[in-house]
Design an enzyme around this catalytic site. Structure first.
Site, PDB file in Angstrom:
ATOM      1  N   THR A  28     -27.371  61.227  12.966  1.00 18.57           N
ATOM      2  CA  THR A  28     -28.095  61.543  14.171  1.00 18.57           C
ATOM      3  C   THR A  28     -28.975  60.340  14.228  1.00 18.57           C
TER       4      THR A  28
ATOM      5  N   TYR B   6     -38.037  55.643   5.594  1.00 21.19           N
ATOM      6  CA  TYR B   6     -38.104  56.787   6.286  1.00 21.19           C
ATOM      7  C   TYR B   6     -37.118  58.051   5.600  1.00 21.19           C
TER       8      TYR B   6
ATOM      9  N   ARG C 103     -28.572  54.001  20.606  1.00 23.37           N
ATOM     10  CA  ARG C 103     -28.973  54.184  21.987  1.00 23.37           C
ATOM     11  C   ARG C 103     -30.192  53.686  22.195  1.00 23.37           C
TER      12      ARG C 103
ATOM     13  N   LEU D 247     -35.502  62.063   5.403  1.00 21.64           N
ATOM     14  CA  LEU D 247     -35.277  63.109   6.444  1.00 21.64           C
ATOM     15  C   LEU D 247     -34.441  64.150   5.801  1.00 21.64           C
TER      16      LEU D 247
ATOM     17  N   ASP E  23     -32.399  67.399   4.134  1.00 22.13           N
ATOM     18  CA  ASP E  23     -32.522  68.309   2.978  1.00 22.13           C
ATOM     19  C   ASP E  23     -33.523  67.856   2.079  1.00 22.13           C
TER      20      ASP E  23
ATOM     21  N   CYS F 117     -21.462  73.195   8.115  1.00 21.93           N
ATOM     22  CA  CYS F 117     -21.746  74.682   8.184  1.00 21.93           C
ATOM     23  C   CYS F 117     -20.582  75.333   8.740  1.00 21.93           C
TER      24      CYS F 117
HETATM   25  C1  LIG Z   1     -21.389  75.234   3.205  1.00 22.67           C
HETATM   26  C2  LIG Z   1     -22.621  74.861   4.013  1.00 22.67           C
HETATM   27  C3  LIG Z   1     -22.709  75.669   5.124  1.00 22.67           C
HETATM   28  C4  LIG Z   1     -23.958  75.440   5.983  1.00 22.67           C
HETATM   29  N1  LIG Z   1     -24.316  76.355   6.895  1.00 22.67           N
HETATM   30  C5  LIG Z   1     -25.329  75.990   7.457  1.00 22.67           C
HETATM   31  C6  LIG Z   1     -25.792  76.759   8.967  1.00 22.67           C
HETATM   32  O1  LIG Z   1     -24.906  77.699   9.154  1.00 22.67           O
HETATM   33  N2  LIG Z   1     -26.768  76.493   9.545  1.00 22.67           N
HETATM   34  C7  LIG Z   1     -27.678  75.594   9.097  1.00 22.67           C
HETATM   35  O2  LIG Z   1     -28.634  75.262   9.710  1.00 22.67           O
HETATM   36  N3  LIG Z   1     -27.478  74.657   8.031  1.00 22.67           N
HETATM   37  C8  LIG Z   1     -26.263  74.997   7.114  1.00 22.67           C
HETATM   38  N4  LIG Z   1     -26.091  74.262   6.036  1.00 22.67           N
HETATM   39  C9  LIG Z   1     -27.073  73.330   5.861  1.00 22.67           C
HETATM   40  C10 LIG Z   1     -26.952  71.863   6.463  1.00 22.67           C
HETATM   41  O3  LIG Z   1     -25.363  71.389   6.638  1.00 22.67           O
HETATM   42  C11 LIG Z   1     -27.725  71.034   5.980  1.00 22.67           C
HETATM   43  O4  LIG Z   1     -29.074  71.495   5.880  1.00 22.67           O
HETATM   44  C12 LIG Z   1     -27.675  69.486   6.557  1.00 22.67           C
HETATM   45  O5  LIG Z   1     -26.481  68.942   6.446  1.00 22.67           O
HETATM   46  C13 LIG Z   1     -28.725  68.602   5.897  1.00 22.67           C
HETATM   47  O6  LIG Z   1     -28.457  67.289   6.290  1.00 22.67           O
HETATM   48  P1  LIG Z   1     -28.781  65.853   5.574  1.00 22.67           P
HETATM   49  O7  LIG Z   1     -28.628  64.790   6.273  1.00 22.67           O
HETATM   50  O8  LIG Z   1     -30.049  66.233   4.878  1.00 22.67           O
HETATM   51  O9  LIG Z   1     -27.730  66.009   4.290  1.00 22.67           O
HETATM   52  P2  LIG Z   1     -26.180  66.210   4.279  1.00 22.67           P
HETATM   53  O10 LIG Z   1     -25.758  66.627   5.662  1.00 22.67           O
HETATM   54  O11 LIG Z   1     -25.953  67.046   3.191  1.00 22.67           O
HETATM   55  O12 LIG Z   1     -25.761  64.493   4.349  1.00 22.67           O
HETATM   56  C14 LIG Z   1     -25.946  63.946   3.192  1.00 22.67           C
HETATM   57  C15 LIG Z   1     -25.023  62.781   2.870  1.00 22.67           C
HETATM   58  O13 LIG Z   1     -25.679  61.828   1.990  1.00 22.67           O
HETATM   59  C16 LIG Z   1     -24.642  61.381   1.386  1.00 22.67           C
HETATM   60  N5  LIG Z   1     -25.226  60.635   0.081  1.00 22.67           N
HETATM   61  C17 LIG Z   1     -26.195  61.271  -0.928  1.00 22.67           C
HETATM   62  N6  LIG Z   1     -26.743  60.309  -1.648  1.00 22.67           N
HETATM   63  C18 LIG Z   1     -26.053  59.194  -1.124  1.00 22.67           C
HETATM   64  C19 LIG Z   1     -25.994  57.840  -1.569  1.00 22.67           C
HETATM   65  N7  LIG Z   1     -26.807  57.295  -2.795  1.00 22.67           N
HETATM   66  N8  LIG Z   1     -25.343  56.703  -1.074  1.00 22.67           N
HETATM   67  C20 LIG Z   1     -24.408  57.015  -0.117  1.00 22.67           C
HETATM   68  N9  LIG Z   1     -24.575  58.459   0.488  1.00 22.67           N
HETATM   69  C21 LIG Z   1     -25.197  59.424  -0.388  1.00 22.67           C
HETATM   70  C22 LIG Z   1     -23.829  62.855   1.018  1.00 22.67           C
HETATM   71  O14 LIG Z   1     -22.632  62.162   0.117  1.00 22.67           O
HETATM   72  C23 LIG Z   1     -23.675  63.345   1.729  1.00 22.67           C
HETATM   73  O15 LIG Z   1     -22.770  63.360   2.991  1.00 22.67           O
HETATM   74  C24 LIG Z   1     -24.841  74.500   5.464  1.00 22.67           C
HETATM   75  C25 LIG Z   1     -24.526  73.811   4.282  1.00 22.67           C
HETATM   76  C26 LIG Z   1     -23.433  73.852   3.634  1.00 22.67           C
HETATM   77  C27 LIG Z   1     -23.143  73.036   2.304  1.00 22.67           C
HETATM   78  C1  LIG Z   2     -22.040  63.886  15.709  1.00 22.91           C
HETATM   79  C2  LIG Z   2     -23.536  63.253  15.500  1.00 22.91           C
HETATM   80  C3  LIG Z   2     -23.535  61.887  14.933  1.00 22.91           C
HETATM   81  C4  LIG Z   2     -24.263  63.100  16.903  1.00 22.91           C
HETATM   82  O1  LIG Z   2     -25.450  62.763  17.165  1.00 22.91           O
HETATM   83  P1  LIG Z   2     -25.985  62.367  18.687  1.00 22.91           P
HETATM   84  O2  LIG Z   2     -25.113  61.549  19.384  1.00 22.91           O
HETATM   85  O3  LIG Z   2     -27.487  62.062  18.264  1.00 22.91           O
HETATM   86  O4  LIG Z   2     -25.986  64.117  19.075  1.00 22.91           O
HETATM   87  P2  LIG Z   2     -25.141  64.507  20.380  1.00 22.91           P
HETATM   88  O5  LIG Z   2     -23.649  64.203  20.242  1.00 22.91           O
HETATM   89  O6  LIG Z   2     -25.635  65.876  20.363  1.00 22.91           O
HETATM   90  O7  LIG Z   2     -25.926  63.751  21.628  1.00 22.91           O
HETATM   91  C5  LIG Z   2     -27.076  63.961  22.000  1.00 22.91           C
HETATM   92  C6  LIG Z   2     -27.493  62.824  22.815  1.00 22.91           C
HETATM   93  O8  LIG Z   2     -26.683  63.019  24.024  1.00 22.91           O
HETATM   94  C7  LIG Z   2     -27.806  63.229  25.209  1.00 22.91           C
HETATM   95  N1  LIG Z   2     -26.944  63.895  25.926  1.00 22.91           N
HETATM   96  C8  LIG Z   2     -26.490  65.284  25.762  1.00 22.91           C
HETATM   97  N2  LIG Z   2     -26.022  66.030  26.768  1.00 22.91           N
HETATM   98  C9  LIG Z   2     -26.192  64.923  27.639  1.00 22.91           C
HETATM   99  C10 LIG Z   2     -25.734  64.677  29.296  1.00 22.91           C
HETATM  100  N3  LIG Z   2     -25.029  65.861  29.778  1.00 22.91           N
HETATM  101  N4  LIG Z   2     -26.268  63.866  29.957  1.00 22.91           N
HETATM  102  C11 LIG Z   2     -26.482  62.863  29.292  1.00 22.91           C
HETATM  103  N5  LIG Z   2     -27.029  63.056  28.037  1.00 22.91           N
HETATM  104  C12 LIG Z   2     -26.731  63.848  27.256  1.00 22.91           C
HETATM  105  C13 LIG Z   2     -28.828  63.574  24.730  1.00 22.91           C
HETATM  106  O9  LIG Z   2     -29.885  63.172  25.530  1.00 22.91           O
HETATM  107  C14 LIG Z   2     -28.787  62.813  23.176  1.00 22.91           C
HETATM  108  O10 LIG Z   2     -29.127  61.592  23.407  1.00 22.91           O
HETATM  109  P3  LIG Z   2     -30.646  60.929  22.831  1.00 22.91           P
HETATM  110  O11 LIG Z   2     -30.798  61.489  21.518  1.00 22.91           O
HETATM  111  O12 LIG Z   2     -30.765  59.504  23.050  1.00 22.91           O
HETATM  112  O13 LIG Z   2     -31.705  61.708  23.768  1.00 22.91           O
HETATM  113  C15 LIG Z   2     -24.501  64.143  14.630  1.00 22.91           C
HETATM  114  O14 LIG Z   2     -24.861  65.146  15.315  1.00 22.91           O
HETATM  115  C16 LIG Z   2     -23.622  64.537  13.518  1.00 22.91           C
HETATM  116  O15 LIG Z   2     -23.221  63.755  12.558  1.00 22.91           O
HETATM  117  N6  LIG Z   2     -23.148  66.001  13.369  1.00 22.91           N
HETATM  118  C17 LIG Z   2     -22.172  66.548  12.372  1.00 22.91           C
HETATM  119  C18 LIG Z   2     -23.226  66.640  11.068  1.00 22.91           C
HETATM  120  C19 LIG Z   2     -24.241  67.867  11.364  1.00 22.91           C
HETATM  121  O16 LIG Z   2     -24.933  67.794  11.839  1.00 22.91           O
HETATM  122  N7  LIG Z   2     -23.690  68.667  10.114  1.00 22.91           N
HETATM  123  C20 LIG Z   2     -24.567  69.855  10.297  1.00 22.91           C
HETATM  124  C21 LIG Z   2     -24.372  70.835  11.285  1.00 22.91           C
HETATM  125  S1  LIG Z   2     -22.693  71.268  10.929  1.00 22.91           S
END
Ligand SMILES: Cc1cc2nc3c(=O)[nH]c(=O)nc-3n(C[C@H](O)[C@H](O)[C@H](O)COP(=O)(O)OP(=O)(O)OC[C@H]3O[C@@H](n4cnc5c(N)ncnc54)[C@H](O)[C@@H]3O)c2cc1C
Ligand SMILES: CC(C)(COP(=O)(O)OP(=O)(O)OC[C@H]1O[C@@H](n2cnc3c(N)ncnc32)[C@H](O)[C@@H]1OP(=O)(O)O)[C@@H](O)C(=O)NCCC(=O)NCCS
Ligand SMILES: Cc1cc2nc3c(=O)[nH]c(=O)nc-3n(C[C@H](O)[C@H](O)[C@H](O)COP(=O)(O)OP(=O)(O)OC[C@H]3O[C@@H](n4cnc5c(N)ncnc54)[C@H](O)[C@@H]3O)c2cc1C
Ligand SMILES: CC(C)(COP(=O)(O)OP(=O)(O)OC[C@H]1O[C@@H](n2cnc3c(N)ncnc32)[C@H](O)[C@@H]1OP(=O)(O)O)[C@@H](O)C(=O)NCCC(=O)NCCS
Lengths: 550, 550
Positions: free
Chosen positions: B15, B280, B22, B282, B284, B43
């Site tokens: 993200t 920076y 952008r 962010l 977990d 998730c």
């Molecule tokens: C099974 C499951 C279900 C979940 N369900 C929910 C839910 O329903 N609702 C909810 O809010 N949250 C849920 N979560 C939690 C949510 O997915 C996490 O809070 C979120 O993904 C955290 O984002 P993150 O970027 O901190 O870590 P992650 O999304 O885990 O991404 C971290 C990534 O960094 C990579 N990485 C780590 N160290 C290194 C390194 N040194 N070099 C390169 N890469 C590295 C890892 O491989 C990993 O892919 C769930 C998590 C799991 C595992």
């Molecule tokens: C896929 C991923 C990279 C997308 O990131 P992203 O592009 O920032 O997010 P979105 O696809 O939701 O798009 C949001 C952007 O579209 C814009 N947008 C959304 N709807 C829009 C619309 N109808 N018109 C114009 N802009 C729109 C938003 O303003 C936002 O842009 P900004 O941040 O520049 O303001 C990121 O969400 C991801 O990796 N997700 C999977 C992992 C994850 O979150 N796992 C845990 C949950 S299961």
């Protein structure tokens, strides 16, 4: 022992009575209700007619008997208050059962008479097959007409939420339903492009509707009623539901010399007190300053009436200690499979008030797309062009519409801005939302507009533009483009845009569009940062454009 | 041209990368991901295992290719950052495909490595049938184990939300599932009486669970795995899911000398900046002050990680202009047919922090009872004993749970109180809510407690009381009483209470209860205003009492 007299025994009146009793076990509380029932579920009436609610008793949340038993309130139904004598602090009552008239004194008077359906003097309006719907008696009348006459056709005049609910419920009874509406759209609190989604949905349900048209006359022709429209069209029908609006019931208080607002509602202060300190008023009948505009407005909604009931009781017993803050008309209706909701002010209303605003429309899905059952929504928000303070929102879809409109209403009532929408910490798991909820996304998009990172253009503006000066750029995939696009647009997929910048004219205003707006936004960012200056994104994308054009 | 290096390619990292692009089309952005995939739906993983999500590709929200094409980000998967050299502003990378190690410089570094499942050194823990679940590879492993071995029995160790989601999904695959949990309840963010509803639900689903028990050892016995519990119990199973918690991945930053909070998370300021201004962090992995307690806490949730991703990008490009406000752990999970949600602090947590609080529990239905399909909910809120400032809420039910917890979270994050809950202007029509929404009702009840109009007592306190000094008064109807009541209670229906006051002892503490609390409240008001002084209402009524007692 204080003696409270309450006029009107439903949403506002009954709630005030109930809270009064809980606050003061020993007070004397008399509740006058002109009709036969108190505490009925006005909002459920259409669904009982349509058969969704099967038991009539379910509509009666409380009966006079249950109310007496639980709350020791002196409930007097079929008794109408016909006069308020403020000097003598007494009311005159007409008992519709006995025909007698009598007086009753009060220490404090509570007035919650509601609003009555508007019934204009159209020729033929008193035909026995023409109905309005407000209370249980109206409901019984409509229901027995349906049972007795088995109507096959119905005309609903007026497409507000009660009209649409009735259209759905009569349709559910198997009738051919036709809607007639004066405005260019259904559901006045929505802006046109949002209402257009409802129009499309009605079409899929085979509900006919005539917009920008009104009724000139009703004429009985044997078993049929003919409805003559202003356009000259004539509709043959078996029954008519008239739902063109309501009007506060203020005759009584007007005659008593209580102050009314310009729009005709009873003027109350922040304690819901009228200009007579011994009289409080609430519900559909009152006018109260709108939290955004400050204008006195009526709110014809059950939630505010119920909340006011508690506030009035508190102020009566505890001497004006609780302030009412007004309502922003947060409302919702089920329209067949759709849910349609709104809060605050629409673009139309903002224009009317002369308030500058910006808006954006997003489309997305009710929860994470990868989890089954996600369904589309459309969300429009309106906000201050500089500080982003929220003015209103409208949302349409199938799932989770209620929760988003409630969230936005809460932010709005709190004087919040689009930045507050971004920060809403929603509960996320795949069956319920996405990691960024629609309300967050709406806030993000709004910020991009406010900061100039994205220039939005809406469907009306686009449709007014002159072709030679603009380049319409469709950034969807070629196959999406082929399935349908805005006439005259060129197609460069967003994922190839960086490589194909040379294909984009530098001397024209560029209107980018995609399916819903998001790829369009990405494309705009690429273009704007590559020296293209006049770049606009079509708000709501092709989806909104398509809705409004057909 | 600024060069951004991002560690971790999922919720936080991807993200941040997307928003960075952008904001700055010309920056160099490199995204390192140790695993094979980026941007996957963590998730959704349990639901893919259980077969609710049928296509594996749906888990991959973005692929390295799509991310490159749309956002021009240099995505490097299977490449692990193994060292951060802050002085040289470069990172060391191990390429898991080629085995080679190399360096990459950065102007600004973003760290979003997430958290890893805790795997304690229990004997036998490395058995091939024991799994943890974090990423797509883990998912593939579990899925192919299930396909290959067709396990009939599974043990889930740890009953947090991932554990319960896995229990449900394995159950859906037809397995007999047993849960083992160290605490006296499932789902730690809930208080016991709320968790008790989940316990009951699990029973109806034939999911076995052992509370207050842990695993001593795993022992392979041919085709079976034996799980020895601390209680001495032994479970035979075909597979085990270990879901006893996660731990922030901070080895890398620790070695780089970045400051950690006491709980082990990366310490960041309100701009999500570590103590190295060029780095920076962010997601977990970070620790951030809790909005209520001020303590540094980790939030293992996708919503906050996604929101932080955007904030980090903004602060990188626009030089610390956007503040993060922390999270109150608003979370939700589907547990079979139930939805379970929480926000803020539980009673347990408040006690732990030494914060005085009051709470109340209400039961009701998801929407107007007269409209079909209304389903029960339970809502507990916790608040300051004087000013009513909200501390937390827990809600369980079948419908509309998500919307209420989101509303309460929004009020809470806004420093709101129970009075703000009362005033929430929700959208009401019968299919969606009641004229007073559950959140309003919770606010009303809370106020009555704060003002002393109602004295609440909870199930624990009641169960500790000594029979001779109290009178347990059941104010439900005789037929409800007969169906089940608290041992030793007398029955005087609320609607007859005014007439039967003489039956109530004046020398005892009176504990009133009804089904859910509301008639009990009405009865309390009658008694208190008739000279009875020590009158308490059982919070949540017989329903909560029953849940906790069985
Ligand atoms: C099974 C499951 C279900 C979940 N369900 C929910 C839910 O329903 N609702 C909810 O809010 N949250 C849920 N979560 C939690 C949510 O997915 C996490 O809070 C979120 O993904 C955290 O984002 P993150 O970027 O901190 O870590 P992650 O999304 O885990 O991404 C971290 C990534 O960094 C990579 N990485 C780590 N160290 C290194 C390194 N040194 N070099 C390169 N890469 C590295 C890892 O491989 C990993 O892919 C769930 C998590 C799991 C595992
Ligand atoms: C896929 C991923 C990279 C997308 O990131 P992203 O592009 O920032 O997010 P979105 O696809 O939701 O798009 C949001 C952007 O579209 C814009 N947008 C959304 N709807 C829009 C619309 N109808 N018109 C114009 N802009 C729109 C938003 O303003 C936002 O842009 P900004 O941040 O520049 O303001 C990121 O969400 C991801 O990796 N997700 C999977 C992992 C994850 O979150 N796992 C845990 C949950 S299961
Ligand atoms: C069909 C229908 C559907 C609706 N659906 C919704 C919905 O989905 N959501 C929503 O929020 N709102 C809905 N409403 C609106 C909602 O019912 C009203 O806003 C609410 O009932 C207003 O409460 P009130 O106390 O002001 O008036 P009412 O509830 O109308 O009560 C006023 C009562 O006062 C009595 N009365 C008037 N004058 C006198 C007198 N002089 N003496 C004695 N008695 C008197 C009347 O007979 C009436 O019973 C609906 C209304 C209708 C009619
Ligand atoms: C039926 C009616 C009289 C009920 O009024 P009411 O008693 O004030 O409302 P409720 O039944 O929701 O009860 C709310 C009260 O119970 C209390 N309560 C709710 N749940 C409780 C619980 N679990 N424990 C203790 N108290 C509880 C609330 O605090 C509130 O009391 P308070 O106002 O003294 O603080 C009124 O709502 C009515 O007439 N409704 C039908 C008409 C109508 O509204 N029509 C339009 C919509 S269809």
């Amino acid at each position: 022992m204080t003696k409270y007299v309450i006029i009107g025994g439903v949403a506002g009146g009954a709630t005030a009575a109930a809270r009064l009793r809980r606050l003061d076990e020993h007070a004397e509380i008399i509740l006058f209700e002109r009709g036969q029932n108190i505490s009925y579920a006005n909002c459920g009436l259409p669904y009982y007619i349509g058969g969704t609610i099967t038991e009539r008793e379910k509509l009666l949340v409380q009966t006079p008997e249950s109310f007496r038993a639980r709350l020791n309130v002196d409930v007097r139904v079929l008794q109408e208050v016909t006069k308020i004598d403020r000097d003598a602090k007494q009311v005159e009552i007409q008992n519709h059962t006995t025909g007698e008239t009598y007086l009753e004194s009060y220490d404090k008077l509570v007035v919650s008479p509601g609003a009555e359906p508007v019934k204009p003097p159209i020729p033929g309006i008193n035909d026995h097959s023409i109905f309005t719907l407000r209370n249980v008696s109206d409901t019984d009348r409509i229901k027995s007409f349906c049972d007795d006459h088995q109507p096959r056709r119905a005309v609903v005049v007026g497409a507000g939420f009660i009209g649409l609910e009735m259209a759905e419920n009569l349709h559910q009874l198997g009738m051919n339903v036709t809607i007639v509406e004066m405005a260019s759209q259904v559901m006045a609190p929505l802006d046109y492009e949002m209402a257009a989604e409802v129009h499309q949905h009605l079409k899929t349900k085979q509900v006919e509707f005539y917009l920008k048209d009104g009724v000139n006359a009703f004429t009985r022709k044997g078993n049929s009623l003919s409805v003559q429209l202003q356009s000259g069209r004539e509709l043959e029908t078996d029954m008519v539901i008239l739902s063109i609006g309501v009007r506060p019931e203020t005759k009584l208080v007007r005659e008593a010399g209580l102050e009314l607002a310009e729009n005709g509602g009873i003027k109350v202060n922040e304690y819901l007190q009228t200009n007579d300190p011994n009289i409080y008023a609430l519900g559909d009948a009152i006018a109260f300053p709108h939290p955004i505009t400050g204008n006195y407005v009526n709110t014809y909604l059950a939630g505010p009436a119920n909340k006011q009931g508690r506030i009035v009781a508190d102020n009566l017993v505890m001497n004006n200690t609780r302030k009412y803050k007004g309502a922003i008309a947060t409302a919702i209706a089920k329209v067949f499979d759709l849910t349609v909701a709104s809060t605050g002010l629409s673009a139309k209303a903002l224009k009317r008030e002369g308030i500058d605003y910006v808006s954006n429309i997003i489309h997305g899905s009710s929860h994470a797309g990868y989890y089954p059952g996600a369904l589309p929504y459309t969300l429009k928000i309106l906000f201050h062009p500089e500080n982003g303070k929220l003015y209103g929102a409208q949302m349409i879809g199938y799932k989770g519409i209620d929760k988003r409109i409630d969230l936005i209403a809460t932010v709005l009532m709190n004087n919040g801005s689009i930045y507050d929408l971004q920060e809403i910490e929603h509960a996320y798991a795949p069956p319920y939302s996405s990691a960024k909820d629609p309300v967050n996304q709406a806030g993000y998009v709004a910020e991009n507009i406010l900061t100039g990172r994205l220039k939005n253009i809406n469907w009306v503006e686009v449709s007014k533009l002159h072709a030679p000066q603009i380049c319409l750029l469709d950034v969807r995939t070629p196959s999406e483009h082929q399935l349908g696009h805005i006439e005259g647009s060129i197609n460069v997929e967003v994922d190839q845009l960086r490589q194909r910048l040379s294909e984009i004219p530098r001397d024209k205003k560029i209107i980018v569009y995609c399916g819903v707006g998001i790829r369009g936004y990405f494309a705009c960012r690429i273009l704007m940062q590559n020296g293209f200056e006049e770049v606009y994104n079509l708000s709501g994308g092709y989806k909104t454009y398509e809705h409004t054009m057909c």
